[in-house]
Design an enzyme around this catalytic site. Structure first.
Site, PDB file in Angstrom:
ATOM      1  N   SER A 170       0.797  -1.238   0.000  1.00  0.00           N
ATOM      2  CA  SER A 170       0.000   0.000   0.000  1.00  0.00           C
ATOM      3  C   SER A 170       0.821   1.277   0.000  1.00  0.00           C
ATOM      4  O   SER A 170       0.240   2.373  -0.048  1.00  0.00           O
ATOM      5  CB  SER A 170      -0.948   0.014   1.202  1.00  0.00           C
ATOM      6  N   LYS A 173      -0.122   3.733  -2.646  1.00  0.00           N
ATOM      7  CA  LYS A 173      -1.161   4.759  -2.590  1.00  0.00           C
ATOM      8  C   LYS A 173      -0.617   6.182  -2.589  1.00  0.00           C
ATOM      9  O   LYS A 173      -1.363   7.127  -2.875  1.00  0.00           O
ATOM     10  CB  LYS A 173      -2.061   4.514  -1.378  1.00  0.00           C
ATOM     11  N   SER A 228      -5.373   3.468   4.564  1.00  0.00           N
ATOM     12  CA  SER A 228      -5.055   2.491   3.525  1.00  0.00           C
ATOM     13  C   SER A 228      -6.304   1.735   3.055  1.00  0.00           C
ATOM     14  O   SER A 228      -6.261   0.524   2.813  1.00  0.00           O
ATOM     15  CB  SER A 228      -3.997   1.494   4.037  1.00  0.00           C
TER      16      SER A 228
END
Length: 385
Positions: A170, A173, A228
């Protein structure tokens, strides 16, 4: 008849004797008083003399004995005079030597204070052994890949497998947010609905955002960075002009523009193990993300209540270092999938002002990644000004 005659003054003799006895008693009393007064005076003088003798010192009192002893003392005194003179000279030299040593120490202390702890002979900052940056301490770093960069000077402070390509989960992101904010066509305040196209069919992860949940694009970006949230990131990539393929292409193009030649993206969530990079290249991604005010604010927010159209959801920051205020940072992101382990990237502010980028990949646990961040922060706060 003659025998019965008495002198005319015979009756006065006892009175005279009585007066005489009283006068003698008074005289004796006065003499006793004078004697007591004289003894008190003598005792006071004796005390004064004794005090004066004590202040004169032991040597003087020892010298006032017998004549032979006086002579011995005088002879010893005359024999010791040169020695005492030498000792006096040495005693005079000691303060000067002490002053010289003190002056040297003060000069050294001033020089040490003027020299920053982080400035070695080469002039470049470095992590110091006295601050815990030792071989034994480095062995306790849990992350397999680490890169610590002093942004102010561009100096790498610590590296471990910094050029090894690995899944970043993640941490992806951050690039998702950059690419989304670069487009100017879609208003952030407009609402976006979660659809079945946003469900994870790769890892089948769970999400609190059910199909049909509606929230603003700004809130989608907020919880994607702070917590997240995978479905929020997937919805943003689907909503991008040109759809999800255009979004992924824009992510890879931006990576190449940042010089991240070993970085590649397959989706916007990071759930794909094909989303890869290196600790060194992720430092460039963190620097790029720091230029966006919204990314800085959202990634550091500790909690937020989100309106999803049919109720509200409370979200918290997934990074415990930020959530509990253990480090000061301007940008952060965590990530985890089985293939990557636990990852974390930070732009720390050492002493609340000096930026240092820390990227950590591949810890075996979330606690390991957090403890790595705490340990590195201690090294930095001690070693750098």
């Amino acid at each position: 008849m003659l025998s019965t005659l008495r002198p005319p003054y015979g009756h006065a003799t006892p009175l005279f004797l009585s007066l005489l006895r009283r006068a003698g008693a008074v005289a004796r009393l006065m003499m006793c008083s004078l004697l007591v007064l004289m003894l008190a005076t003598l005792a006071g003088k004796f005390s004064e003399a004794q005090a004066a003798g004590s202040s004169a010192g032991k040597h003087r009192s020892a010298a006032t004995g017998a004549k032979g002893r006086k002579r011995t003392v005088r002879k010893k005194a005359s024999a010791d005079k040169p020695a005492r003179t030498a000792r006096s000279r040495r005693a005079l030299r000691r303060p000067a030597a002490a002053a010289a040593v003190a002056g040297t120490a003060a000069t050294a202390a001033t020089a040490a204070a003027a020299t920053p702890a982080s400035a070695p002979a080469s002039g470049k900052p470095e992590l110091l052994a006295r601050c815990g940056f030792t071989e034994a301490s480095r062995r306790h770093i849990f992350s397999r890949g680490v890169y610590v960069l002093d942004e102010q000077t561009g100096t790498p402070l610590f590296e471990r497998n910094a050029d090894t390509v690995a899944p970043i989960a993640s941490v992806t992101k951050l690039m998702t947010a950059i690419v989304w904010l670069d487009q100017k066509q879609l208003a952030m305040g407009n609402r976006l609905e979660v659809t079945e196209d946003d469900l994870d069919t790769l890892k089948f992860t769970h999400s609190r955002l059910g199909v049909g949940a509606s929230l603003s694009r700004a809130d989608m970006l907020h919880i994607a960075l702070m917590s997240s949230e995978n479905r929020a990131a997937a919805a943003l990539s689907r909503d991008y002009p040109g759809g999800r393929p255009a979004f992924i292409a824009a992510m890879n193009a931006r990576a190449q523009a940042l010089g991240m030649s070993h970085t590649h993206f397959e989706n916007a969530t990071g759930l794909s193990p094909e989303n890869v990079s290196t600790p060194r290249e992720l430092a460039a991604l963190v620097q790029a993300a720091n230029r966006y005010q919204l990314i800085r604010n959202d990634s550091l927010d500790k909690q937020k209540m989100i309106n999803i159209g049919r109720g509200q959801l409370q979200y918290i920051n997934s990074n415990r270092l930020i959530r509990y205020g253990q480090v000061n940072a301007s940008v952060q992101k965590t990530g985890f999938i089985n293939e990557s382990g636990h990852n974390m990237v930070l732009r720390m502010l050492v002493h609340d002002r000096r930026p240092v980028i820390v990227t950590m990949l591949g810890s075996g646990s979330a606690d390991g990644s957090r403890l790595d961040g705490v340990r590195i922060a201690k090294w930095l706060n001690c070693s750098l000004n």
